[in-house]
Enzyme design. Sequence first.
Site, PDB file in Angstrom:
ATOM      1  N   SER A 103       0.837  -1.200   0.000  1.00 59.19           N
ATOM      2  CA  SER A 103       0.000   0.000   0.000  1.00 59.19           C
ATOM      3  C   SER A 103       0.870   1.247   0.000  1.00 59.19           C
ATOM      4  CB  SER A 103      -0.865  -0.024   1.256  1.00 59.19           C
ATOM      5  OG  SER A 103      -1.479   1.221   1.456  1.00 59.19           O
TER       6      SER A 103
ATOM      7  N   TYR B 292      -1.962  -1.364  10.865  1.00 58.90           N
ATOM      8  CA  TYR B 292      -2.188  -1.858   9.504  1.00 58.90           C
ATOM      9  C   TYR B 292      -0.978  -1.540   8.623  1.00 58.90           C
ATOM     10  CZ  TYR B 292      -3.806  -1.844   4.678  1.00 58.90           C
ATOM     11  OH  TYR B 292      -3.892  -2.051   3.323  1.00 58.90           O
TER      12      TYR B 292
ATOM     13  N   LYS C 236       2.062  -3.980   6.642  1.00 58.34           N
ATOM     14  CA  LYS C 236       2.458  -3.933   5.220  1.00 58.34           C
ATOM     15  C   LYS C 236       3.969  -3.779   5.102  1.00 58.34           C
ATOM     16  CE  LYS C 236      -1.491  -4.526   3.368  1.00 58.34           C
ATOM     17  NZ  LYS C 236      -1.793  -5.812   2.752  1.00 58.34           N
TER      18      LYS C 236
HETATM   19  P1  NAD Z   1     -10.987  -7.271   1.135  1.00 53.40           P
HETATM   20  O1  NAD Z   1     -11.232  -7.264   2.600  1.00 53.40           O
HETATM   21  O2  NAD Z   1     -12.139  -7.045   0.236  1.00 53.40           O
HETATM   22  O3  NAD Z   1     -10.240  -8.612   0.702  1.00 53.40           O
HETATM   23  C1  NAD Z   1      -9.401  -9.338   1.572  1.00 53.40           C
HETATM   24  C2  NAD Z   1      -9.857 -10.778   1.552  1.00 53.40           C
HETATM   25  O4  NAD Z   1      -9.017 -11.521   2.437  1.00 53.40           O
HETATM   26  C3  NAD Z   1     -11.305 -10.951   2.020  1.00 53.40           C
HETATM   27  O5  NAD Z   1     -12.036 -11.715   1.076  1.00 53.40           O
HETATM   28  C4  NAD Z   1     -11.163 -11.680   3.344  1.00 53.40           C
HETATM   29  O6  NAD Z   1     -12.269 -12.551   3.585  1.00 53.40           O
HETATM   30  C5  NAD Z   1      -9.859 -12.418   3.156  1.00 53.40           C
HETATM   31  N1  NAD Z   1      -9.162 -12.736   4.410  1.00 53.40           N
HETATM   32  C6  NAD Z   1      -8.949 -11.932   5.476  1.00 53.40           C
HETATM   33  N2  NAD Z   1      -8.305 -12.600   6.437  1.00 53.40           N
HETATM   34  C7  NAD Z   1      -8.074 -13.848   5.969  1.00 53.40           C
HETATM   35  C8  NAD Z   1      -7.449 -15.011   6.503  1.00 53.40           C
HETATM   36  N3  NAD Z   1      -6.921 -15.014   7.745  1.00 53.40           N
HETATM   37  N4  NAD Z   1      -7.382 -16.125   5.732  1.00 53.40           N
HETATM   38  C9  NAD Z   1      -7.929 -16.148   4.488  1.00 53.40           C
HETATM   39  N5  NAD Z   1      -8.556 -15.088   3.950  1.00 53.40           N
HETATM   40  C10 NAD Z   1      -8.624 -13.947   4.671  1.00 53.40           C
HETATM   41  O7  NAD Z   1      -9.846  -6.150   0.865  1.00 53.40           O
HETATM   42  P2  NAD Z   1      -9.293  -5.580  -0.510  1.00 53.40           P
HETATM   43  O8  NAD Z   1      -9.634  -4.140  -0.549  1.00 53.40           O
HETATM   44  O9  NAD Z   1      -9.645  -6.459  -1.629  1.00 53.40           O
HETATM   45  O10 NAD Z   1      -7.739  -5.668  -0.219  1.00 53.40           O
HETATM   46  C11 NAD Z   1      -6.936  -6.759  -0.664  1.00 53.40           C
HETATM   47  C12 NAD Z   1      -5.505  -6.524  -0.227  1.00 53.40           C
HETATM   48  O11 NAD Z   1      -5.045  -5.279  -0.749  1.00 53.40           O
HETATM   49  C13 NAD Z   1      -5.335  -6.440   1.283  1.00 53.40           C
HETATM   50  O12 NAD Z   1      -4.113  -7.066   1.635  1.00 53.40           O
HETATM   51  C14 NAD Z   1      -5.258  -4.966   1.534  1.00 53.40           C
HETATM   52  O13 NAD Z   1      -4.540  -4.649   2.698  1.00 53.40           O
HETATM   53  C15 NAD Z   1      -4.520  -4.481   0.298  1.00 53.40           C
HETATM   54  N6  NAD Z   1      -4.774  -3.067  -0.001  1.00 53.40           N
HETATM   55  C16 NAD Z   1      -6.046  -2.623  -0.137  1.00 53.40           C
HETATM   56  C17 NAD Z   1      -6.269  -1.279  -0.391  1.00 53.40           C
HETATM   57  C18 NAD Z   1      -7.677  -0.759  -0.530  1.00 53.40           C
HETATM   58  O14 NAD Z   1      -7.874   0.448  -0.488  1.00 53.40           O
HETATM   59  N7  NAD Z   1      -8.686  -1.584  -0.736  1.00 53.40           N
HETATM   60  C19 NAD Z   1      -5.194  -0.389  -0.508  1.00 53.40           C
HETATM   61  C20 NAD Z   1      -3.898  -0.888  -0.381  1.00 53.40           C
HETATM   62  C21 NAD Z   1      -3.696  -2.246  -0.127  1.00 53.40           C
HETATM   63  C1  UD1 Z   2      -6.962   5.212   3.784  1.00 51.64           C
HETATM   64  C2  UD1 Z   2      -5.943   4.752   4.785  1.00 51.64           C
HETATM   65  C3  UD1 Z   2      -4.832   4.020   4.066  1.00 51.64           C
HETATM   66  C4  UD1 Z   2      -5.396   2.873   3.263  1.00 51.64           C
HETATM   67  C5  UD1 Z   2      -6.455   3.407   2.310  1.00 51.64           C
HETATM   68  C6  UD1 Z   2      -7.155   2.277   1.610  1.00 51.64           C
HETATM   69  C7  UD1 Z   2      -6.062   6.318   6.648  1.00 51.64           C
HETATM   70  C8  UD1 Z   2      -5.360   7.428   7.390  1.00 51.64           C
HETATM   71  N1  UD1 Z   2      -5.438   5.871   5.549  1.00 51.64           N
HETATM   72  O1  UD1 Z   2      -6.314   6.104   2.875  1.00 51.64           O
HETATM   73  O2  UD1 Z   2      -3.893   3.528   4.998  1.00 51.64           O
HETATM   74  O3  UD1 Z   2      -4.374   2.237   2.523  1.00 51.64           O
HETATM   75  O4  UD1 Z   2      -7.457   4.126   3.050  1.00 51.64           O
HETATM   76  O5  UD1 Z   2      -7.879   2.785   0.545  1.00 51.64           O
HETATM   77  O6  UD1 Z   2      -7.113   5.852   7.054  1.00 51.64           O
HETATM   78  N2  UD1 Z   2     -12.343  11.761   3.271  1.00 51.64           N
HETATM   79  C9  UD1 Z   2     -13.309  12.704   3.576  1.00 51.64           C
HETATM   80  N3  UD1 Z   2     -14.461  12.268   4.140  1.00 51.64           N
HETATM   81  C10 UD1 Z   2     -14.705  10.954   4.424  1.00 51.64           C
HETATM   82  C11 UD1 Z   2     -13.706   9.989   4.101  1.00 51.64           C
HETATM   83  C12 UD1 Z   2     -12.530  10.433   3.538  1.00 51.64           C
HETATM   84  O7  UD1 Z   2     -13.136  13.898   3.330  1.00 51.64           O
HETATM   85  O8  UD1 Z   2     -15.771  10.632   4.964  1.00 51.64           O
HETATM   86  C13 UD1 Z   2     -11.103  12.217   2.615  1.00 51.64           C
HETATM   87  C14 UD1 Z   2      -9.834  11.909   3.375  1.00 51.64           C
HETATM   88  O9  UD1 Z   2      -9.527  12.922   4.270  1.00 51.64           O
HETATM   89  C15 UD1 Z   2      -8.837  11.796   2.201  1.00 51.64           C
HETATM   90  C16 UD1 Z   2      -9.672  11.252   1.042  1.00 51.64           C
HETATM   91  O10 UD1 Z   2     -11.013  11.538   1.379  1.00 51.64           O
HETATM   92  O11 UD1 Z   2      -8.382  13.102   1.847  1.00 51.64           O
HETATM   93  C17 UD1 Z   2      -9.510   9.757   0.836  1.00 51.64           C
HETATM   94  O12 UD1 Z   2      -9.774   9.074   2.067  1.00 51.64           O
HETATM   95  P1  UD1 Z   2      -9.841   7.483   2.150  1.00 51.64           P
HETATM   96  O13 UD1 Z   2     -10.717   6.961   1.072  1.00 51.64           O
HETATM   97  O14 UD1 Z   2     -10.184   7.114   3.557  1.00 51.64           O
HETATM   98  O15 UD1 Z   2      -8.358   7.028   1.789  1.00 51.64           O
HETATM   99  P2  UD1 Z   2      -6.963   7.449   2.442  1.00 51.64           P
HETATM  100  O16 UD1 Z   2      -7.142   8.281   3.648  1.00 51.64           O
HETATM  101  O17 UD1 Z   2      -6.119   7.986   1.354  1.00 51.64           O
END
Ligand code: NAD
Ligand code: UD1
Length: 337
Positions: free
Chosen positions: A124, A149, A153
């Site tokens: 991330s 979290y 990572k």
């Molecule tokens: P998500 O929660 O939709 O998907 C994660 C999946 O992992 C889920 O289906 C959950 O059931 C499964 N899981 C959790 N714990 C588990 C375990 N112990 N054993 C087996 N399965 C398990 O999340 P996502 O948004 O699809 O994210 C996927 C990956 O990407 C994660 O590692 C997350 O940290 C990373 N990531 C997500 C974002 C984001 O904004 N969505 C940003 C950066 C990184």
């Molecule tokens: C957040 C996490 C980041 C994670 C990512 C996943 C925090 C501090 N960071 O990032 O670690 O990897 O989500 O997608 O939680 N905002 C509003 N109103 C809201 C919600 C958000 O104004 O109700 C703003 C936030 O201040 C930010 C932007 O929208 O400027 C995006 O927010 P968000 O979607 O939560 O993502 P990040 O904060 O970038």
Amino acid sequence: MRVLVTGGTGFIGSHTVVELIEAGHQVVIVDNLVNSKRSVLDRVARISGTAPEFHEADIRDETALDRIVGGGGFEAVVHFAGLKAVGESVRRPLDYWEVNVGGSTTLFRVLDRNDVRTVVFSSSATVYGDPDEVPVTEATPIKPATNPYGGTKQVIEQILTDLHASDPRWNVALLRYFNPVGAHASGLIGEDPNDIPNNLMPIVAQVAAGKLPEVNVYGNDYPTRDGSGVRDYIHVVDLAEGHLAALDRLAVDSGRHVWNLGTGNGTTVLEVIAAFSAATGRDIPYRPAARRPGDVAETWADVTKAERELGWRAGRTVDEMCADTWRWQQYALTLDG
Ligand code: NAD
Ligand code: UD1
């Protein structure tokens, strides 16, 4: 390729599974369904024409993983499984360390034992913390994590880096995602948050749908073009395609690689709200609110390295991200009902 996908029923995982199947790969999913639904599998099959093999298992369960991976003939693993809510990680740090780091080390041990050493990992942009300059390149220093979290990572990146150093047969892609949003254009899969979401795009979608009253805009005095926070929102299908590009690259260029996956463009909170309103034709009430602790003013990716080395580019627009989120949101309401 035969590819194991952990967390493959989740948001990013399910979109990546669709792209993998459509590219002709054989997919096997491991997920414990803690944050996803089994019905995703039928919907993935409706889109791609093929139901992926599925194992309901926890990545901390070494015996179960051994059974799945042993003799599975896997050439690569895409590792999404884990817990991902920043606020929850502050309240329940042990769960985050145990699932994310403990689960990952268990998975890597099983992979090593079974001679599967190509791993694409979901990292991330949170590892960069509050960057000293934007756009953020892969060489931008990693900052101490401000929440468990983010800490997990960083540690998993380090574990994979150490594994590669210990044995160059480990072939590793650390993908640093910026802000994944949107949904598959079919509207059949998307992000399915359990509770009230914390991220901007799902909140905006719920306000548009009348499920939440208004968007709190966290901060209106940041040094940005309209005072609200700037992020690099990337369409989840572009992100999914980035995983395929990373797998292809690892096949010809083994090693330990880091790639930023973003669009290279920053969008403000107010711009997201305006785009969502335009895409849906709905009014989206919002009001200024205090800055959210831990938020950075602005961050977006330098994607030069990913574009050059992966031959990949995130081309979908913010308007498409909003329209696809909305289509999925309406379908998801029928699922829950
Ligand atoms: P998500 O929660 O939709 O998907 C994660 C999946 O992992 C889920 O289906 C959950 O059931 C499964 N899981 C959790 N714990 C588990 C375990 N112990 N054993 C087996 N399965 C398990 O999340 P996502 O948004 O699809 O994210 C996927 C990956 O990407 C994660 O590692 C997350 O940290 C990373 N990531 C997500 C974002 C984001 O904004 N969505 C940003 C950066 C990184
Ligand atoms: C957040 C996490 C980041 C994670 C990512 C996943 C925090 C501090 N960071 O990032 O670690 O990897 O989500 O997608 O939680 N905002 C509003 N109103 C809201 C919600 C958000 O104004 O109700 C703003 C936030 O201040 C930010 C932007 O929208 O400027 C995006 O927010 P968000 O979607 O939560 O993502 P990040 O904060 O970038």
